[in-house]
Design a protein around this motif. Sequence first.
Motif, short mmCIF file in Angstrom:
data_model
loop_
_atom_site.label_atom_id
_atom_site.label_comp_id
_atom_site.label_asym_id
_atom_site.label_seq_id
_atom_site.Cartn_x
_atom_site.Cartn_y
_atom_site.Cartn_z
N GLN A 14 0.84 -1.31 -0.35
CA GLN A 14 0.29 0.07 -0.14
C GLN A 14 0.74 1.44 -0.02
OE1 GLN A 14 -2.77 -0.09 3.08
NE2 GLN A 14 -4.25 1.59 2.68
N LEU A 15 1.67 1.23 1.02
CA LEU A 15 3.20 2.03 0.76
C LEU A 15 3.68 2.16 -0.58
CD1 LEU A 15 4.35 1.84 4.67
CD2 LEU A 15 3.06 3.76 4.05
N LEU A 16 3.84 1.53 -0.73
CA LEU A 16 5.12 1.05 -2.59
C LEU A 16 3.96 2.21 -3.35
CD1 LEU A 16 6.94 0.55 -3.52
CD2 LEU A 16 6.27 -1.86 -3.92
N VAL A 17 2.27 1.40 -3.35
CA VAL A 17 1.16 2.65 -4.36
C VAL A 17 1.68 4.23 -4.05
CG1 VAL A 17 -0.89 2.31 -5.19
CG2 VAL A 17 0.50 0.04 -4.71
N ARG A 18 1.84 4.42 -3.08
CA ARG A 18 1.49 5.63 -2.84
C ARG A 18 2.96 6.30 -2.96
NH1 ARG A 18 -1.57 4.96 2.64
NH2 ARG A 18 0.62 5.63 3.69
N GLU A 54 5.75 5.90 -0.91
CA GLU A 54 6.65 6.48 0.16
C GLU A 54 7.45 5.42 0.44
OE1 GLU A 54 3.78 6.96 3.50
OE2 GLU A 54 1.98 8.01 2.31
N TYR A 55 8.15 5.18 -0.61
CA TYR A 55 8.93 4.41 -1.21
C TYR A 55 10.04 3.90 0.40
CZ TYR A 55 7.63 5.45 -5.38
OH TYR A 55 6.85 5.53 -7.02
N GLU A 56 10.51 4.57 0.95
CA GLU A 56 11.36 4.43 1.94
C GLU A 56 10.96 3.95 3.32
OE1 GLU A 56 14.46 3.46 4.09
OE2 GLU A 56 15.09 5.34 2.43
N ARG A 57 9.34 4.12 3.29
CA ARG A 57 8.91 3.30 5.11
C ARG A 57 7.88 1.94 3.74
NH1 ARG A 57 3.44 6.05 6.17
NH2 ARG A 57 3.19 4.65 7.55
N ALA A 58 7.79 2.23 2.84
CA ALA A 58 7.74 0.51 2.22
C ALA A 58 8.50 -0.45 2.48
CB ALA A 58 7.29 0.52 1.01
N ARG A 59 9.92 0.10 2.53
CA ARG A 59 10.68 -0.77 2.11
C ARG A 59 11.10 -1.20 3.92
NH1 ARG A 59 17.18 -0.33 0.47
NH2 ARG A 59 17.11 2.44 1.49
N GLU A 60 11.21 -0.54 5.04
CA GLU A 60 11.08 -0.12 6.48
C GLU A 60 9.87 -1.20 6.30
OE1 GLU A 60 10.50 3.27 8.54
OE2 GLU A 60 12.83 4.42 7.47
N LEU A 61 9.04 -1.35 6.09
CA LEU A 61 7.33 -2.42 6.97
C LEU A 61 7.91 -3.72 6.04
CD1 LEU A 61 5.43 -1.28 8.17
CD2 LEU A 61 4.32 -1.72 6.09
N SER A 62 8.53 -3.50 4.88
CA SER A 62 8.91 -5.72 3.82
C SER A 62 9.83 -5.85 5.08
CB SER A 62 9.55 -4.68 2.75
OG SER A 62 8.66 -4.33 1.87
N ARG A 63 10.68 -5.41 5.19
CA ARG A 63 12.10 -5.79 6.95
C ARG A 63 11.21 -5.70 7.45
NH1 ARG A 63 16.09 -1.47 5.34
NH2 ARG A 63 17.03 -2.55 2.85
N THR A 64 10.14 -5.20 8.35
CA THR A 64 9.63 -6.09 9.72
C THR A 64 9.14 -7.65 8.95
OG1 THR A 64 9.32 -3.54 10.04
CG2 THR A 64 7.30 -5.35 11.33
N ALA A 65 8.18 -7.09 7.84
CA ALA A 65 7.40 -8.75 7.60
C ALA A 65 8.43 -9.60 7.81
CB ALA A 65 6.30 -8.10 6.35
N ASN A 112 -3.02 -1.17 -9.77
CA ASN A 112 -1.57 -0.72 -10.83
C ASN A 112 -2.00 1.07 -11.51
OD1 ASN A 112 0.34 -1.90 -9.97
ND2 ASN A 112 -0.99 -3.68 -10.51
N HIS A 113 -3.08 1.49 -12.01
CA HIS A 113 -3.09 3.00 -12.08
C HIS A 113 -2.11 3.19 -12.82
CE1 HIS A 113 -7.81 2.43 -12.73
NE2 HIS A 113 -7.22 1.20 -13.41
N TRP A 114 -1.90 3.90 -11.04
CA TRP A 114 0.06 5.10 -11.70
C TRP A 114 0.77 4.04 -12.11
CZ3 TRP A 114 4.89 3.46 -8.86
CH2 TRP A 114 4.09 2.28 -8.52
N ARG A 115 0.54 2.94 -12.47
CA ARG A 115 2.25 2.44 -13.25
C ARG A 115 1.78 2.66 -14.78
NH1 ARG A 115 3.94 -3.91 -11.38
NH2 ARG A 115 4.92 -2.33 -12.87
N ALA A 116 1.08 2.72 -14.36
CA ALA A 116 -0.01 2.29 -15.98
C ALA A 116 0.50 4.28 -16.53
CB ALA A 116 -1.62 2.10 -16.31
N LEU A 117 0.29 4.93 -15.80
CA LEU A 117 0.26 6.51 -16.40
C LEU A 117 1.49 7.05 -15.93
CD1 LEU A 117 -1.15 9.46 -15.79
CD2 LEU A 117 -1.16 9.20 -13.06
#
Length: 307
Positions: A115-119, A121-132, A271-276
């Motif tokens: 969800q953070l990646l879609v938004r 927020e890449y640094e927070r997404a990476r931190e949460l991935s490491r928590t997972a 994934n609309h942002w990826r198409a955009l």
Amino acid sequence: MAHRHHLTPATLHALEATFDDLATRYPVDPPQALLVRVRSQAGHVHRLLGARMTLAEHRRLLVVGGWLQLLGATLHVDLGQEHAAVARLRAAEALGREVGHPEITAWCHETGAWQLLVRGEYERARELSRTARAFAPVGSSVAIQAAAQEGRASARLRDAAATYAAIQRVHRLAGALEPRKGLEHHYQYDPGKSLSYTATTLAWLGDPAAESYAREVIALLGPGDDVRRWPRRVATAHLDLALTLLGGDRLDEACAAAQQAVLSGRIVPSNHWRALEVVRAVEARRLPEAPGLREAYQALHPAAGLR
């Protein structure tokens, strides 16, 4: 005093089987239609909490309730419904914590990372991935998916060393995985998915090697020219291919791949942002295909033109 019904083993088994069916339908069913069924089953679980049952039965009921909330959150993310996704993720995490289920807990963090990646927020997404990854049981599907999310976030952060390390980790873990459920099950990592993951991650990093991975995904999974039957993974591979070809100035091929992705009907709102991103890259080059691609993109979603 009202008599409480006893929760039967058959009811529990049926709930667990229904969840597995819903998770297996995830790659192919429209998210809005699947969400209706998930809500119905989650409501059923909630009503059953008042029944008489053993402690073991109560735990099984909470576990299946946690999985349903998690799947519901994932569908909300796909539909771009952020607040509903967060609420369901919190409910799933609370249930996972209550029953001591590290796999559900890890998937909650992994889904939050997506969800953070879609938004963006890449640094927070990476931190949460490491928590997972820290919560994920060794050798589990969520351990692989969390590593994949970490790699995607690293690619967006242009951290090449971390990206390549994550790709290697995903391939190594996927090669050692022993599937426990059908490969279409959303919470069972499909080793073939690592091809798609690698295509996306390398495309985001700007590595031309993404092209061969994207083409392999399309060749393996694409059923000819019938775009209505394309799974989401093939549509995503066409976006990866378009992005990579644009980077290599192969503009006609890039536009054709982008058109196939956008017109496939398989790109979910998350994934609309990826198409955009591809549409904007085509527009920035002032290519003649740009107006048609923008029009096709805007047809994806009523609000697409506002993004």
